[in-house]
Scaffold this motif. Sequence first.
Motif, PDB file in Angstrom:
ATOM      1  N   GLY A  67      -4.022 -24.703 -90.451  1.00  0.00           N
ATOM      2  CA  GLY A  67      -3.421 -26.016 -90.667  1.00  0.00           C
ATOM      3  C   GLY A  67      -3.707 -26.622 -92.030  1.00  0.00           C
ATOM      4  O   GLY A  67      -3.230 -27.705 -92.330  1.00  0.00           O
ATOM      5  N   LYS A  68      -4.497 -25.944 -92.848  1.00  0.00           N
ATOM      6  CA  LYS A  68      -4.816 -26.462 -94.178  1.00  0.00           C
ATOM      7  C   LYS A  68      -3.878 -25.823 -95.198  1.00  0.00           C
ATOM      8  O   LYS A  68      -3.495 -24.680 -95.069  1.00  0.00           O
ATOM      9  CB  LYS A  68      -6.255 -26.126 -94.562  1.00  0.00           C
ATOM     10  N   SER A  69      -3.538 -26.586 -96.211  1.00  0.00           N
ATOM     11  CA  SER A  69      -2.741 -25.987 -97.279  1.00  0.00           C
ATOM     12  C   SER A  69      -3.685 -25.273 -98.243  1.00  0.00           C
ATOM     13  O   SER A  69      -4.828 -25.677 -98.430  1.00  0.00           O
ATOM     14  CB  SER A  69      -1.921 -27.053 -98.012  1.00  0.00           C
ATOM     15  N   LEU A  70      -3.196 -24.203 -98.822  1.00  0.00           N
ATOM     16  CA  LEU A  70      -4.001 -23.446 -99.771  1.00  0.00           C
ATOM     17  C   LEU A  70      -4.004 -24.161-101.120  1.00  0.00           C
ATOM     18  O   LEU A  70      -2.952 -24.585-101.597  1.00  0.00           O
ATOM     19  CB  LEU A  70      -3.429 -22.036 -99.945  1.00  0.00           C
ATOM     20  N   PRO A  71      -5.181 -24.280-101.734  1.00  0.00           N
ATOM     21  CA  PRO A  71      -5.218 -24.903-103.068  1.00  0.00           C
ATOM     22  C   PRO A  71      -4.394 -24.090-104.055  1.00  0.00           C
ATOM     23  O   PRO A  71      -4.412 -22.855-104.032  1.00  0.00           O
ATOM     24  CB  PRO A  71      -6.706 -24.859-103.436  1.00  0.00           C
ATOM     25  N   TRP A  72      -3.696 -24.754-104.950  1.00  0.00           N
ATOM     26  CA  TRP A  72      -2.790 -24.110-105.901  1.00  0.00           C
ATOM     27  C   TRP A  72      -3.503 -23.071-106.749  1.00  0.00           C
ATOM     28  O   TRP A  72      -2.948 -22.033-107.081  1.00  0.00           O
ATOM     29  CB  TRP A  72      -2.118 -25.149-106.788  1.00  0.00           C
ATOM     30  N   TYR A  73      -4.756 -23.347-107.113  1.00  0.00           N
ATOM     31  CA  TYR A  73      -5.452 -22.459-108.044  1.00  0.00           C
ATOM     32  C   TYR A  73      -5.778 -21.093-107.441  1.00  0.00           C
ATOM     33  O   TYR A  73      -6.064 -20.147-108.181  1.00  0.00           O
ATOM     34  CB  TYR A  73      -6.714 -23.117-108.604  1.00  0.00           C
ATOM     35  N   LEU A  74      -5.711 -20.978-106.125  1.00  0.00           N
ATOM     36  CA  LEU A  74      -5.963 -19.679-105.500  1.00  0.00           C
ATOM     37  C   LEU A  74      -4.851 -18.678-105.814  1.00  0.00           C
ATOM     38  O   LEU A  74      -5.034 -17.478-105.653  1.00  0.00           O
ATOM     39  CB  LEU A  74      -6.129 -19.832-103.991  1.00  0.00           C
ATOM     40  N   PHE A  75      -3.722 -19.168-106.264  1.00  0.00           N
ATOM     41  CA  PHE A  75      -2.603 -18.294-106.599  1.00  0.00           C
ATOM     42  C   PHE A  75      -2.636 -17.821-108.055  1.00  0.00           C
ATOM     43  O   PHE A  75      -1.732 -17.116-108.496  1.00  0.00           O
ATOM     44  CB  PHE A  75      -1.274 -19.006-106.314  1.00  0.00           C
ATOM     45  N   THR A  76      -3.665 -18.208-108.800  1.00  0.00           N
ATOM     46  CA  THR A  76      -3.737 -17.837-110.212  1.00  0.00           C
ATOM     47  C   THR A  76      -4.517 -16.546-110.460  1.00  0.00           C
ATOM     48  O   THR A  76      -4.585 -16.080-111.595  1.00  0.00           O
ATOM     49  CB  THR A  76      -4.359 -18.967-111.055  1.00  0.00           C
ATOM     50  N   GLY A  77      -5.092 -15.961-109.421  1.00  0.00           N
ATOM     51  CA  GLY A  77      -5.861 -14.729-109.595  1.00  0.00           C
ATOM     52  C   GLY A  77      -5.032 -13.609-110.205  1.00  0.00           C
ATOM     53  O   GLY A  77      -5.511 -12.868-111.076  1.00  0.00           O
ATOM     54  N   GLY A  78      -3.806 -13.483-109.778  1.00  0.00           N
ATOM     55  CA  GLY A  78      -2.925 -12.454-110.336  1.00  0.00           C
ATOM     56  C   GLY A  78      -2.654 -12.685-111.811  1.00  0.00           C
ATOM     57  O   GLY A  78      -2.557 -11.733-112.588  1.00  0.00           O
ATOM     58  N   LEU A  79      -2.554 -13.952-112.204  1.00  0.00           N
ATOM     59  CA  LEU A  79      -2.361 -14.279-113.621  1.00  0.00           C
ATOM     60  C   LEU A  79      -3.554 -13.801-114.444  1.00  0.00           C
ATOM     61  O   LEU A  79      -3.398 -13.176-115.489  1.00  0.00           O
ATOM     62  CB  LEU A  79      -2.161 -15.787-113.795  1.00  0.00           C
TER      63      LEU A  79
END
Length: 149
Positions: A67-79
Amino acid sequence: MQTFLLMLVAVVAGFVVPIQSILNGRLGHLLANPFLAALVSFLGGTVALSLVVLVTTPGIPQVSTDGKSLPWYLFTGGLFGAVFVTSVLTLVPRIGATNVLAAAVVGQFIMALIVDHFGILGVPHITASPMRLVGCLLLVAGMLLINRG
């Protein structure tokens, strides 16, 4: 003992980094385009991980966040991975795999020391003790010796 075994697993995982660096460096040289080479490298990893997820996850994989939204910065690992891979495949043909990886390890240790010391991104807080600082300085010295060799 458990920490030692886990560190041994990390050492073994590290064995693939020089091979990956050399392969990516050669690919970047042959394609004459570091961004295309990085894309090809990541595509290979994406296909491999897609197969692993499909084989190990019954049904359609679901992302559970309770039920929690994922913090945006967790998607920057690929970058960050793309920056690293592109840098390595560009540098290996110029200064060699050993120099690139020695410098990269020094950079990783310095940043890891900072991250641990301040507990950045939720990692356990581990103070940058004098022994840890000396260890990083020895790594820098090792990098310089490797470069002169």
